[in-house]
Design a protein around this motif. Sequence first.
Motif, PDB file in Angstrom:
ATOM      1  N   MET A   8       1.240  -1.275  -0.289  1.00 50.82           N
ATOM      2  CA  MET A   8       0.028   0.101  -0.145  1.00 50.82           C
ATOM      3  C   MET A   8       0.860   1.463  -0.022  1.00 50.82           C
ATOM      4  SD  MET A   8      -3.517   1.019   2.628  1.00 50.82           S
ATOM      5  CE  MET A   8      -2.409   0.760   4.417  1.00 50.82           C
ATOM      6  N   GLU A   9       0.280   2.459  -0.911  1.00 48.30           N
ATOM      7  CA  GLU A   9       1.163   3.182  -1.063  1.00 48.30           C
ATOM      8  C   GLU A   9       0.975   4.255   0.120  1.00 48.30           C
ATOM      9  OE1 GLU A   9       1.062   1.484  -2.528  1.00 48.30           O
ATOM     10  OE2 GLU A   9       2.311   1.823  -5.354  1.00 48.30           O
ATOM     11  N   THR A  10       1.782   5.317   0.342  1.00 52.38           N
ATOM     12  CA  THR A  10       1.437   6.876   1.533  1.00 52.38           C
ATOM     13  C   THR A  10       0.126   7.255   0.816  1.00 52.38           C
ATOM     14  OG1 THR A  10       3.792   6.791   2.242  1.00 52.38           O
ATOM     15  CG2 THR A  10       2.383   8.340   2.657  1.00 52.38           C
ATOM     16  N   PRO A  11      -0.985   7.429   1.721  1.00 47.19           N
ATOM     17  CA  PRO A  11      -1.926   8.084   1.587  1.00 47.19           C
ATOM     18  C   PRO A  11      -1.222   9.896   1.031  1.00 47.19           C
ATOM     19  CG  PRO A  11      -1.845   6.817   3.589  1.00 47.19           C
ATOM     20  CD  PRO A  11      -1.395   6.993   3.176  1.00 47.19           C
ATOM     21  N   GLN A  12      -2.450  10.384   0.802  1.00 45.73           N
ATOM     22  CA  GLN A  12      -1.796  12.021  -0.146  1.00 45.73           C
ATOM     23  C   GLN A  12      -3.663  12.601   0.360  1.00 45.73           C
ATOM     24  OE1 GLN A  12      -2.062  11.840  -4.070  1.00 45.73           O
ATOM     25  NE2 GLN A  12       0.328  10.191  -3.738  1.00 45.73           N
ATOM     26  N   GLN A  13      -2.737  13.742   1.727  1.00 46.81           N
ATOM     27  CA  GLN A  13      -4.278  14.423   2.082  1.00 46.81           C
ATOM     28  C   GLN A  13      -3.768  16.267   1.793  1.00 46.81           C
ATOM     29  OE1 GLN A  13      -4.561  13.263   5.652  1.00 46.81           O
ATOM     30  NE2 GLN A  13      -6.831  14.636   6.160  1.00 46.81           N
ATOM     31  N   THR A  14      -5.062  16.724   1.034  1.00 49.62           N
ATOM     32  CA  THR A  14      -5.026  18.033   1.428  1.00 49.62           C
ATOM     33  C   THR A  14      -6.324  18.040   2.029  1.00 49.62           C
ATOM     34  OG1 THR A  14      -5.981  18.316  -0.353  1.00 49.62           O
ATOM     35  CG2 THR A  14      -4.656  18.174  -1.065  1.00 49.62           C
ATOM     36  N   SER A  15      -6.214  19.846   2.268  1.00 51.30           N
ATOM     37  CA  SER A  15      -7.239  20.316   3.088  1.00 51.30           C
ATOM     38  C   SER A  15      -8.949  20.022   2.420  1.00 51.30           C
ATOM     39  CB  SER A  15      -6.938  21.794   2.854  1.00 51.30           C
ATOM     40  OG  SER A  15      -7.255  22.446   1.385  1.00 51.30           O
ATOM     41  N   GLU A  16      -9.028  19.908   1.409  1.00 55.79           N
ATOM     42  CA  GLU A  16      -9.895  19.832   0.371  1.00 55.79           C
ATOM     43  C   GLU A  16     -10.230  17.908   0.657  1.00 55.79           C
ATOM     44  OE1 GLU A  16     -10.608  21.523  -2.719  1.00 55.79           O
ATOM     45  OE2 GLU A  16     -10.707  23.410  -1.636  1.00 55.79           O
ATOM     46  N   SER A  17      -9.270  17.093  -0.125  1.00 50.54           N
ATOM     47  CA  SER A  17      -9.596  15.428  -0.162  1.00 50.54           C
ATOM     48  C   SER A  17      -8.610  14.343   0.589  1.00 50.54           C
ATOM     49  CB  SER A  17      -9.795  14.819  -1.389  1.00 50.54           C
ATOM     50  OG  SER A  17      -8.327  16.114  -2.417  1.00 50.54           O
ATOM     51  N   PHE A  18      -8.560  13.736   0.733  1.00 50.99           N
ATOM     52  CA  PHE A  18      -7.675  12.526   0.998  1.00 50.99           C
ATOM     53  C   PHE A  18      -7.568  11.759   0.122  1.00 50.99           C
ATOM     54  CE2 PHE A  18      -7.726   8.105   2.916  1.00 50.99           C
ATOM     55  CZ  PHE A  18      -6.705   8.778   4.033  1.00 50.99           C
ATOM     56  N   ALA A  19      -6.110  10.466  -0.224  1.00 51.48           N
ATOM     57  CA  ALA A  19      -6.330   9.862  -1.339  1.00 51.48           C
ATOM     58  C   ALA A  19      -5.546   8.523  -1.009  1.00 51.48           C
ATOM     59  CB  ALA A  19      -5.442  10.268  -2.769  1.00 51.48           C
ATOM     60  N   LEU A  20      -5.804   7.305  -1.243  1.00 52.42           N
ATOM     61  CA  LEU A  20      -4.850   6.159  -0.964  1.00 52.42           C
ATOM     62  C   LEU A  20      -4.597   5.124  -1.713  1.00 52.42           C
ATOM     63  CD1 LEU A  20      -4.386   4.579   1.276  1.00 52.42           C
ATOM     64  CD2 LEU A  20      -6.607   3.471   2.033  1.00 52.42           C
ATOM     65  N   PRO A  21      -3.312   5.231  -2.708  1.00 51.70           N
ATOM     66  CA  PRO A  21      -3.268   3.967  -3.844  1.00 51.70           C
ATOM     67  C   PRO A  21      -3.463   3.135  -2.680  1.00 51.70           C
ATOM     68  CG  PRO A  21      -1.844   5.656  -2.897  1.00 51.70           C
ATOM     69  CD  PRO A  21      -2.879   6.877  -2.250  1.00 51.70           C
ATOM     70  N   ILE A  22      -3.672   2.282  -3.674  1.00 52.43           N
ATOM     71  CA  ILE A  22      -3.695   0.675  -3.682  1.00 52.43           C
ATOM     72  C   ILE A  22      -3.203   0.012  -4.890  1.00 52.43           C
ATOM     73  CG2 ILE A  22      -4.743  -0.907  -2.411  1.00 52.43           C
ATOM     74  CD1 ILE A  22      -7.398   0.577  -1.073  1.00 52.43           C
ATOM     75  N   THR A  23      -2.290  -0.648  -4.350  1.00 51.42           N
ATOM     76  CA  THR A  23      -1.880  -1.814  -5.743  1.00 51.42           C
ATOM     77  C   THR A  23      -1.536  -2.997  -5.012  1.00 51.42           C
ATOM     78  OG1 THR A  23      -0.418   0.234  -5.974  1.00 51.42           O
ATOM     79  CG2 THR A  23       0.720  -1.799  -7.111  1.00 51.42           C
ATOM     80  N   ASN A  24      -1.896  -3.836  -6.318  1.00 49.08           N
ATOM     81  CA  ASN A  24      -2.047  -5.151  -6.522  1.00 49.08           C
ATOM     82  C   ASN A  24      -0.626  -5.800  -6.936  1.00 49.08           C
ATOM     83  OD1 ASN A  24      -1.913  -7.912  -7.304  1.00 49.08           O
ATOM     84  ND2 ASN A  24      -3.416  -7.222  -8.341  1.00 49.08           N
ATOM     85  N   HIS A  25       0.027  -5.556  -5.821  1.00 49.28           N
ATOM     86  CA  HIS A  25       1.808  -6.519  -6.005  1.00 49.28           C
ATOM     87  C   HIS A  25       1.453  -7.952  -6.149  1.00 49.28           C
ATOM     88  CE1 HIS A  25       3.139  -2.865  -5.074  1.00 49.28           C
ATOM     89  NE2 HIS A  25       2.511  -2.404  -3.961  1.00 49.28           N
ATOM     90  N   SER A  26       0.480  -8.763  -6.688  1.00 52.88           N
ATOM     91  CA  SER A  26       1.127 -10.060  -6.606  1.00 52.88           C
ATOM     92  C   SER A  26       1.182 -10.201  -7.873  1.00 52.88           C
ATOM     93  CB  SER A  26      -0.500 -10.554  -6.307  1.00 52.88           C
ATOM     94  OG  SER A  26      -1.373 -10.320  -7.050  1.00 52.88           O
ATOM     95  N   ALA A  27       1.530 -11.350  -9.005  1.00 55.77           N
ATOM     96  CA  ALA A  27       1.249 -11.627 -10.163  1.00 55.77           C
ATOM     97  C   ALA A  27       0.062 -11.571 -10.419  1.00 55.77           C
ATOM     98  CB  ALA A  27       2.261 -12.572 -10.631  1.00 55.77           C
ATOM     99  N   ASN A  28      -1.002 -11.601 -10.331  1.00 52.82           N
ATOM    100  CA  ASN A  28      -1.953 -12.217 -10.660  1.00 52.82           C
ATOM    101  C   ASN A  28      -3.391 -11.357 -10.403  1.00 52.82           C
ATOM    102  OD1 ASN A  28      -1.583 -14.961 -10.892  1.00 52.82           O
ATOM    103  ND2 ASN A  28      -1.535 -15.590  -8.541  1.00 52.82           N
TER     104      ASN A  28
END
Length: 107
Positions: free
Chosen positions: A1-21
């Motif tokens: 899981m990547e680092t969440p990014q937050q501004t004063s108006e929104s929150f973004a949480l990138p989630i990566t499928n690190h598997s080969a499937n």
Amino acid sequence: METPQQTSESFALPITNHSANEVVFFLEPWGEYYPMPPHATFTVRAPASIGNALSLEFASGSITVWSSVSVQLFAGDSELGAGFGPRLTPPAEGMDFIKYLFSQRDE
């Protein structure tokens, strides 16, 4: 899981499928699900005041995000599920879900 990014108006949480499937990405409680290719990244976006409204579950073959606030899910710049109509904020705890759904029809 990547680092969440937050501004004063929104929150973004990138989630990566690190598997080969490919895995299934579930967005609950809306019952939305999407195939997530190997090494793909989906980003969950929510209001900045999200607090502890998100919960993540990782299982063999799936990733599930539970949210108690309305969120958006993106693959790159494309919103997933954008054509399915408005998302509802989940009902208050203890509220009858069927009655809640019918109460939202006219809004």
